[in-house]
Design a protein around this motif. Structure first.
Motif, mmCIF file in Angstrom:
data_model
loop_
_atom_site.group_PDB
_atom_site.id
_atom_site.type_symbol
_atom_site.label_atom_id
_atom_site.label_comp_id
_atom_site.label_asym_id
_atom_site.label_seq_id
_atom_site.Cartn_x
_atom_site.Cartn_y
_atom_site.Cartn_z
ATOM 1 N N PRO A 15 13.028 10.246 -9.387
ATOM 2 C CA PRO A 15 12.416 9.071 -10.023
ATOM 3 C C PRO A 15 12.704 7.777 -9.263
ATOM 4 C CG PRO A 15 13.396 10.498 -11.689
ATOM 5 C CD PRO A 15 13.819 11.040 -10.362
ATOM 6 N N GLN A 16 13.932 7.649 -8.771
ATOM 7 C CA GLN A 16 14.284 6.447 -8.032
ATOM 8 C C GLN A 16 13.616 6.419 -6.660
ATOM 9 O OE1 GLN A 16 16.174 3.727 -9.194
ATOM 10 N NE2 GLN A 16 15.103 2.978 -7.389
ATOM 11 N N CYS A 17 13.510 7.583 -6.016
ATOM 12 C CA CYS A 17 12.844 7.649 -4.712
ATOM 13 C C CYS A 17 11.395 7.190 -4.815
ATOM 14 C CB CYS A 17 12.892 9.083 -4.169
ATOM 15 S SG CYS A 17 14.517 9.603 -3.608
ATOM 16 N N LEU A 18 10.729 7.615 -5.869
ATOM 17 C CA LEU A 18 9.324 7.249 -6.053
ATOM 18 C C LEU A 18 9.182 5.771 -6.409
ATOM 19 C CD1 LEU A 18 8.195 10.465 -7.961
ATOM 20 C CD2 LEU A 18 7.740 9.869 -5.569
ATOM 21 N N MET A 19 10.181 5.235 -7.095
ATOM 22 C CA MET A 19 10.147 3.798 -7.409
ATOM 23 C C MET A 19 10.279 2.962 -6.140
ATOM 24 S SD MET A 19 12.403 3.439 -10.911
ATOM 25 C CE MET A 19 12.372 1.665 -10.750
ATOM 26 N N TRP A 20 11.033 3.471 -5.169
ATOM 27 C CA TRP A 20 11.208 2.722 -3.920
ATOM 28 C C TRP A 20 9.886 2.556 -3.166
ATOM 29 C CZ3 TRP A 20 16.121 6.012 -3.187
ATOM 30 C CH2 TRP A 20 17.239 5.296 -3.614
ATOM 31 N N LEU A 21 8.928 3.421 -3.424
ATOM 32 C CA LEU A 21 7.615 3.304 -2.775
ATOM 33 C C LEU A 21 6.887 2.035 -3.210
ATOM 34 C CD1 LEU A 21 6.336 6.992 -2.970
ATOM 35 C CD2 LEU A 21 7.073 5.759 -0.918
ATOM 36 N N GLN A 22 7.343 1.445 -4.304
ATOM 37 C CA GLN A 22 6.712 0.224 -4.803
ATOM 38 C C GLN A 22 7.682 -0.959 -4.749
ATOM 39 O OE1 GLN A 22 4.589 0.740 -8.496
ATOM 40 N NE2 GLN A 22 3.839 2.769 -7.932
ATOM 41 N N ASP A 23 8.648 -0.865 -3.858
ATOM 42 C CA ASP A 23 9.579 -1.974 -3.675
ATOM 43 C C ASP A 23 8.840 -3.159 -3.053
ATOM 44 O OD1 ASP A 23 12.866 -2.210 -3.558
ATOM 45 O OD2 ASP A 23 11.857 -3.513 -2.108
ATOM 46 N N SER A 53 10.270 -2.881 4.403
ATOM 47 C CA SER A 53 11.217 -1.970 5.051
ATOM 48 C C SER A 53 11.749 -0.927 4.079
ATOM 49 C CB SER A 53 12.385 -2.758 5.654
ATOM 50 O OG SER A 53 11.943 -3.612 6.685
ATOM 51 N N ILE A 54 11.892 -1.307 2.820
ATOM 52 C CA ILE A 54 12.341 -0.352 1.808
ATOM 53 C C ILE A 54 11.265 0.700 1.571
ATOM 54 C CG2 ILE A 54 13.011 -0.067 -0.607
ATOM 55 C CD1 ILE A 54 15.155 -1.384 1.058
ATOM 56 N N ARG A 55 10.016 0.269 1.509
ATOM 57 C CA ARG A 55 8.931 1.241 1.287
ATOM 58 C C ARG A 55 8.837 2.218 2.457
ATOM 59 N NH1 ARG A 55 6.238 -3.641 -0.084
ATOM 60 N NH2 ARG A 55 4.799 -3.482 1.691
ATOM 61 N N GLU A 56 8.985 1.695 3.674
ATOM 62 C CA GLU A 56 8.934 2.574 4.849
ATOM 63 C C GLU A 56 10.117 3.539 4.859
ATOM 64 O OE1 GLU A 56 6.570 2.799 7.565
ATOM 65 O OE2 GLU A 56 5.539 2.000 5.820
ATOM 66 N N ALA A 57 11.293 3.060 4.487
ATOM 67 C CA ALA A 57 12.469 3.930 4.426
ATOM 68 C C ALA A 57 12.298 5.007 3.364
ATOM 69 C CB ALA A 57 13.724 3.103 4.147
ATOM 70 N N ALA A 58 11.667 4.645 2.250
ATOM 71 C CA ALA A 58 11.406 5.626 1.194
ATOM 72 C C ALA A 58 10.481 6.730 1.697
ATOM 73 C CB ALA A 58 10.800 4.932 -0.022
ATOM 74 N N GLY A 118 -1.525 9.515 -7.824
ATOM 75 C CA GLY A 118 -1.660 8.456 -8.813
ATOM 76 C C GLY A 118 -1.434 7.088 -8.218
ATOM 77 N N THR A 119 -0.500 6.988 -7.270
ATOM 78 C CA THR A 119 -0.231 5.697 -6.630
ATOM 79 C C THR A 119 -1.439 5.202 -5.856
ATOM 80 O OG1 THR A 119 2.121 6.242 -6.425
ATOM 81 C CG2 THR A 119 1.265 4.506 -4.984
ATOM 82 N N ILE A 120 -2.068 6.104 -5.105
ATOM 83 C CA ILE A 120 -3.207 5.711 -4.271
ATOM 84 C C ILE A 120 -4.386 5.269 -5.125
ATOM 85 C CG2 ILE A 120 -4.909 6.582 -2.611
ATOM 86 C CD1 ILE A 120 -2.729 8.395 -1.490
ATOM 87 N N VAL A 121 -4.579 5.912 -6.269
ATOM 88 C CA VAL A 121 -5.759 5.635 -7.097
ATOM 89 C C VAL A 121 -5.501 4.521 -8.106
ATOM 90 C CG1 VAL A 121 -7.339 6.596 -8.807
ATOM 91 C CG2 VAL A 121 -6.616 7.982 -6.845
ATOM 92 N N ASP A 122 -4.329 4.562 -8.751
ATOM 93 C CA ASP A 122 -4.117 3.724 -9.925
ATOM 94 C C ASP A 122 -3.359 2.425 -9.682
ATOM 95 O OD1 ASP A 122 -5.376 5.714 -11.355
ATOM 96 O OD2 ASP A 122 -3.492 6.743 -11.832
ATOM 97 N N SER A 123 -2.622 2.305 -8.581
ATOM 98 C CA SER A 123 -1.811 1.110 -8.391
ATOM 99 C C SER A 123 -2.693 -0.135 -8.253
ATOM 100 C CB SER A 123 -0.935 1.253 -7.135
ATOM 101 O OG SER A 123 -0.178 0.080 -6.946
ATOM 102 N N THR A 124 -2.285 -1.193 -8.933
ATOM 103 C CA THR A 124 -3.061 -2.428 -8.880
ATOM 104 C C THR A 124 -2.744 -3.262 -7.642
ATOM 105 O OG1 THR A 124 -1.362 -3.524 -10.211
ATOM 106 C CG2 THR A 124 -3.213 -2.531 -11.389
ATOM 107 N N ASN A 125 -1.674 -2.918 -6.953
ATOM 108 C CA ASN A 125 -1.265 -3.643 -5.747
ATOM 109 C C ASN A 125 -1.745 -2.869 -4.521
ATOM 110 O OD1 ASN A 125 0.231 -4.686 -3.490
ATOM 111 N ND2 ASN A 125 1.699 -5.584 -4.929
ATOM 112 N N TYR A 126 -2.590 -3.475 -3.703
ATOM 113 C CA TYR A 126 -3.154 -2.763 -2.557
ATOM 114 C C TYR A 126 -2.079 -2.340 -1.555
ATOM 115 C CZ TYR A 126 -2.774 -6.544 0.903
ATOM 116 O OH TYR A 126 -2.298 -7.465 1.784
ATOM 117 N N LEU A 127 -0.957 -3.102 -1.488
ATOM 118 C CA LEU A 127 0.118 -2.732 -0.574
ATOM 119 C C LEU A 127 0.743 -1.402 -0.971
ATOM 120 C CD1 LEU A 127 1.905 -6.186 -0.085
ATOM 121 C CD2 LEU A 127 0.427 -4.979 1.542
ATOM 122 N N TYR A 128 0.853 -1.164 -2.276
ATOM 123 C CA TYR A 128 1.424 0.092 -2.730
ATOM 124 C C TYR A 128 0.451 1.238 -2.489
ATOM 125 C CZ TYR A 128 4.662 -3.093 -5.114
ATOM 126 O OH TYR A 128 5.572 -4.082 -5.393
#
Length: 597
Positions: free
Chosen positions: A450-458, A462-467, A493-503
């Motif tokens: 759960p925490q690893c997946l949360m880091w994808l939306q940091d 650099s944190i997202r790349e490290a994740a 779900g992240t690719i389709v549903d995230s409201t932030n284009y960076l995520y």
């Protein structure tokens, strides 16, 4: 005026002429180049001329810069014997090396001594006795610089003369004289040589002839001599701790190392901390408990951080020699203090070994007293300290159980994972693969993922790349099936549903990284369709062209028909009709790179 080097090819009389010309040149670079080519010149001259002409010339021309002499000392090593006719002609190299071993520059002497040892090592016993041993004796009769070099050859001479009592007696006499030399540098070299001599000299002879010499070195008025002497305590204890000499360790070596541990010089105490456990391994148990343990505790509490650090690195090694009760009552409480030490080096040293105490003290003490130490070190600001704990959590889990460990560990992980300083979060991310391997798949799935997946939306790139890198490593460790269930389906779900284009872009990058670890079915049925949807339907051009670029890496993991039926038509459509120029450009670039040959 500068003399130009001879440009003639090697052969006939020319090689020696080339060497002479370049060695006499004013340019140091040219002289150095000549020495570097020494073996090639010798090959051209042949063995006999090398012995009769080249080596005598070198012997006559040793008044040069230290850099030239250093190179020469390095070239005249054991391999140079091949161009002088083999070990039977080693004596022709010894005069030059003897001269080099007596120069003022330390590195030149050290290199010459090293080369002499290589040459002597391969000499026949009779030749060694008649040619090499006299050279060592000659060095001992020269200036202090030569005597320093001679000490480095004593072990070799003694070891190669095991059946020659006369030479062995001679070596012991030389060592006795060198250890009492008026020059501190010679006594220091003798102390350094002693640690190697103890490994080749017979224990009975060691106790009779050399132990008194060692005792004198340990009370030398020079810190540097005492500092070197202490390094021999452990080796000496191991040699004398066998057979009839065992009592010598308790009666002689232990008092010496205890005195070192209380020396006024922190450097001596630093070395004593390294030797104490080795000495304890050869001492009686009651001596360990009553004398060595208190001294070790004192070093752990030393006023100098360097001493505490090296003592902390020996905690588990010493604990193995102590009683469980002493470890629990004495060493564990001190470890609690060291975990909060002001010196990061102390904490790093402790973190590397403190988990090894768990099997010694058992489950209850580990849970109640050691676990808080681990958690404290896990929160340390220094990444090496955290890694020291995380890298050995498996040994903790084996004692107290993974469930107990995870209950106590996860709050600290979660706290660090959300730290306001992104570098702290970065450090935790980098440790996750190792932590997952230590704790197992269930722990990873339930506690870490759960925490690893949360880091994808940091919020920090650099944190997202490290994740992403972490998820890729986890997929490599646990396999395609696990990664599909626990990572890929979430990324959809992240690719389709995230409201932030960076995520959403991060999700694309993660899919791309994982593709190489997935089975072809997952790539064809899940990853490629997700990329196509992002490339064609996302409202943000940056997302679309990142998806286009991703096809270049992903298509190699896909089936051929998917490339033709899905990927290529998608890129052609983007290249021709997308409203954004960047998307059209990158689609065209991707299309060109995946063209079939």
């Amino acid at each position: 005026m500068m003399v130009e080097p001879t440009k003639a090819p090697l052969g006939g009389d020319l090689p020696i002429a080339v060497l002479i010309a370049e060695l006499k040149n004013e340019d140091v670079t040219l002289r150095l180049n000549s020495v570097e080519r020494l073996q090639s010149i010798a090959l051209a001259l042949g063995e006999e001329r090398t012995r009769l002409e080249l080596l005598p010339f070198l012997m006559e021309n040793q008044e040069d810069d230290d850099v030239i002499l250093l190179a020469l000392a390095g070239k005249l090593n054991g391999s140079f014997l091949n161009v002088v006719g083999g070990p039977r002609h080693a004596q022709c190299m010894l005069p030059i090396l003897e001269t080099l071993a007596a120069v003022d520059e330390t590195v030149v002497r050290a290199k010459a001594t090293e080369s002499m040892a290589e040459v002597g090592e391969v000499m026949a016993t009779d030749d060694f006795r008649s040619q090499f041993v006299p050279v060592v004796g000659s060095l001992i009769r020269q200036e202090w610089t030569a005597r320093v070099s001679a000490t480095g050859l004593l072990t070799l001479v003694y070891e190669k003369s095991k059946k020659d009592e006369e030479v062995k007696k001679l070596v012991r006499g030389w060592f006795l004289d060198l250890s009492k030399d008026e020059t501190p540098m010679v006594r220091r070299a003798a102390a350094q040589a002693f640690s190697k001599l103890v490994t080749v000299i017979e224990p009975v002879v060691m106790q009779r002839d050399l132990l008194p010499v060692f005792q004198e070195l340990t009370v030398d008025d020079q810190d540097s001599v005492r500092l070197i002497s202490v390094e021999s305590c452990g080796a000496l204890a191991k040699v004398l701790g066998k057979g009839r000499q065992a009592n010598v360790v308790n009666d002689v070596i232990v008092p010496i190392v205890l005195r070192f541990a209380d020396d006024q010089s922190w450097r001596v105490r630093h070395q004593a901390a390294l030797q104490l456990a080795d000495v304890a391994g050869s001492a009686k148990q009651e001596v360990v408990e009553s004398m060595l343990l208190p001294s070790f505790v004192s070093l752990l509490q030393d006023s100098e951080g360097e001493v505490r650090a090296v003592a902390a690195s020996c905690v588990s090694k010493f604990a193995k020699l102590a009683r469980k009760e002493d470890v629990t009552a004495t060493l564990v409480p001190i470890c609690q203090d060291l975990a909060n030490d002001a010196s990061q080096y102390v904490r790093i040293s402790l973190a590397g070994v403190v988990t090894e105490l768990c099997p010694m003290v058992g489950k209850d003490v580990t849970s109640k007293e050691l676990l808080p130490i681990f958690l404290e070190l896990l929160k340390d600001e220094n990444s090496e300290t955290r890694l020291g704990i995380i890298g050995k959590l498996d040994s903790v889990g084996q004692v107290i159980g993974v469930d107990v460990l995870s209950i106590n560990l996860m709050p600290a992980i979660e706290e660090l994972a959300k730290d306001e300083h992104w570098r702290v979060r970065m450090a935790i991310i980098s440790h996750v693969p190792l932590l997952a391997q230590q704790m197992g798949e269930d722990f990873l799935k339930n506690q870490l993922m759960p925490q690893c997946l949360m880091w994808l939306q940091d919020k920090v790139y650099s944190i997202r790349e490290a994740a992403i890198e972490t998820l890729e490593k986890l997929a490599g460790i646990f396999g395609s099936g696990w990664a599909k269930t626990n990572i890929v389906m979430h990324l959809l779900g992240t690719i389709v549903d995230s409201t932030n284009y960076l995520y959403r872009i991060t999700g694309i990058h993660a899919m791309t990284a994982l593709a190489g670890h997935m089975d072809q079915g997952t790539v064809n049925e899940i990853i490629i369709p997700a990329m196509v949807e992002a490339a064609t339907k996302d409202p943000v051009p940056n997302v679309r062209f990142n998806a286009s670029k991703a096809f270049v890496k992903v298509h190699t993991a896909a089936a051929g028909q998917v490339l033709e039926a899905t990927i290529r038509p998608c890129l052609e459509s983007l290249q021709q009709s997308d409203t954004d120029a960047d998307v059209r450009y990158f689609a065209g670039q991707a299309l060109a790179k995946i063209q079939c040959p």
